[in-house]
Design an enzyme around this catalytic site. Structure first.
Site, short mmCIF file in Angstrom:
data_model
loop_
_atom_site.label_atom_id
_atom_site.label_comp_id
_atom_site.label_asym_id
_atom_site.label_seq_id
_atom_site.Cartn_x
_atom_site.Cartn_y
_atom_site.Cartn_z
N HIS A 54 0.85 -1.20 0.00
CA HIS A 54 0.00 0.00 0.00
C HIS A 54 0.88 1.25 0.00
O HIS A 54 1.46 1.62 1.02
CB HIS A 54 -0.93 0.00 1.22
N HIS A 56 1.46 5.23 -2.32
CA HIS A 56 0.87 6.18 -3.28
C HIS A 56 2.01 6.82 -4.07
O HIS A 56 2.49 7.89 -3.71
CB HIS A 56 0.06 7.26 -2.55
N GLN A 150 -9.54 9.01 -5.26
CA GLN A 150 -9.13 9.75 -4.07
C GLN A 150 -10.16 10.77 -3.58
O GLN A 150 -10.37 10.95 -2.40
CB GLN A 150 -7.79 10.46 -4.35
N HIS A 208 -9.71 1.84 0.66
CA HIS A 208 -9.40 2.66 1.84
C HIS A 208 -10.68 2.63 2.68
O HIS A 208 -11.68 3.27 2.31
CB HIS A 208 -9.08 4.10 1.44
N GLU A 211 -11.03 4.71 7.39
CA GLU A 211 -9.78 5.33 7.85
C GLU A 211 -10.13 6.52 8.73
O GLU A 211 -9.94 7.68 8.37
CB GLU A 211 -8.90 5.75 6.67
N ASP A 307 2.42 3.31 2.93
CA ASP A 307 1.34 4.23 2.56
C ASP A 307 1.86 5.53 1.92
O ASP A 307 1.63 5.79 0.76
CB ASP A 307 0.44 4.54 3.76
N TRP A 313 -0.24 13.83 3.40
CA TRP A 313 -0.83 13.10 4.52
C TRP A 313 0.18 12.77 5.60
O TRP A 313 -0.17 12.58 6.75
CB TRP A 313 -1.46 11.79 4.01
#
Ligand code: FE2
Length: 417
Positions: A54, A56, A150, A208, A211, A307, A313
């Site tokens: 996982h 991005h 997203q 996702h 979360e 992640d 983030w």
């Protein structure tokens, strides 16, 4: 033919030798005969390569040096800031960032990466760039691409069509973000459509999911029910599921029974979610982690993942899965010796299972000779010392090789004193 001797093979304590020929494992065992080249590993730990299931890659490093730090430290501010930034995105920018991120991960022994790619973009810029990279880099890294809405499957107008287009272009996995939709009903409906799309295009699912810290966020229950009904659980992964760490025990126990039935998979991102979650808490502050230990004991596959790396983030991260494992086992209380002896499963075999690459993954005769060597004699020492990866081998070829660190200065000092 190359033979590695004096190896401590994770999960195979009886065998000490590895024979590699033509890019594949020829044999694993003892007294395997002569070879043109012999490498003495000195008892060091050998593992299949790390898996980061996982990440991005399209927005990796996007938060670096732009003065755009996420002030509140929340998921929602991250999405808002990315939405502003991505208006100026080009394929070249994504390519440059992704290569930098892949280099980081590879340098720490990762060879398998599942990356989410934002498809809430009319040009599908990230997906185009990463589909090219998946092919170009396949000899050094296995990339899997998630078509990830997203900014919401319904909340972003046209996302459904964009997701279908991305799946037609060759995305490997259908993604989703139900807790970001505008109502519970929209979240549920998004899951229905995403599951249907995944089945239509014969791809995996990675959502996702929940979360957040809201114990009433119940998209995990919905996702599990949908894939249980369609017998699609083993193709499905619920990422994050932070709220499942906040639910009542009686509810959790009921759900664990259903997860066992569906064989749904889980990915937990311990550093990312320790950073993002608990932001609304005063004290005690929650850890942002799902019920990792209980899910493992329940027989579900759970993998840890990075992640984010320096994006909107999460300001940290460097692709070092040992750091992720170290944080994860602390936060999950997965620190009994018996647990630590098998904890590498969370950054190796379980991730491979989730990515459905197990047929070509693992240290077994006939499989591609992909493995890493750690500077430790066993799994417990490796975790305790946060051991460095000394070599990463892919199809029998070295991606890199390093000398072990020496401690000469300290030894000299001790001898003098
Ligand atoms: Fe993510």
């Amino acid at each position: 033919m190359r033979k590695y001797i004096n190896a401590t093979i994770y999960g195979n304590p009886e065998s000490r030798e590895i024979l590699v020929e033509n890019g594949r494992f020829k044999a694993i065992g003892n007294d395997l005969g002569n070879a043109g080249e012999v490498v003495d590993l000195g008892g060091r730990l050998v593992l299949p390569p790390y898996v980061d299931p996982h990440l991005h890659l399209d927005y990796i490093f996007s938060g670096l040096g732009e003065g755009n730090a996420n002030v509140s430290g929340t998921l929602f501010e991250g999405i808002r800031r990315w939405s502003e930034n991505k208006k100026s995105l080009t394929e070249e920018i994504v390519r440059e960032r992704a290569i930098k991120g892949i280099q980081k991960e590879l340098s720490h022994g990762v060879q398998f990466i599942r990356t989410h790619v934002d498809i809430t973009d009319p040009n599908l810029t990230g997906m185009k760039a990463l589909i090219k990279l998946r092919e170009e880099l396949k000899d050094i890294v296995t990339l899997q691409l998630v078509a990830f809405p997203q900014e919401g499957f319904f909340r972003y107008k046209g996302a459904e069509q964009l997701m279908e287009k991305a799946l037609e272009m060759g995305a490997d996995v259908a993604g989703g973000i139900p807790h970001f939709e505008i109502s519970y009903e929209h979240g549920v409906e998004s899951l229905r459509r995403i599951v249907d799309l995944a089945i239509k295009y014969k791809v995996m699912i990675d959502i996702h999911c929940d979360e957040n810290d809201d114990p009433n966020s119940r998209f995990l229950e919905v996702l599990n029910a949908l894939v249980l009904e369609k017998d699609y659980g083993s193709y499905t992964t619920a990422s994050h599921t932070c709220s499942f760490g906040s639910v009542e025990n009686s509810y959790a126990n009921k759900m664990l029974g259903l997860f066992r039935e569906s064989q749904i998979n889980f990915i937990s991102c311990p550093t990312e979610n320790a950073h993002l979650q608990g932001r609304g808490d005063t004290y005690p502050k929650r850890r942002g982690l799902t019920r990792v230990k209980e899910l493992l004991e329940n027989g579900n596959h759970v993998a840890f993942a990075q992640d984010s790396i320096a994006d909107y983030w999460y300001p940290l991260g460097n692709g070092n899965m040992m750091n992720i494992l170290d944080n994860g086992i602390h936060l999950a209380h997965y620190t009994h010796i018996d647990e630590m002896n098998k904890a590498f499963d969370l950054i190796t075999y379980h991730g491979a299972h989730i990515m459905r690459v197990s047929d070509k993954y693992g240290i077994e005769a006939g499989k591609p000779a992909n493995f890493i060597v750690l500077d430790a004699q066993d799994a417990y020492e490796a975790i305790r010392e946060r051991a460095e990866v000394l070599a990463s081998i892919r199809n029998g070829e070295y991606l890199f090789k390093r000398e072990p660190r020496k401690n000469e200065l300290a030894i000299e000092f001790l001898q003098q004193s």
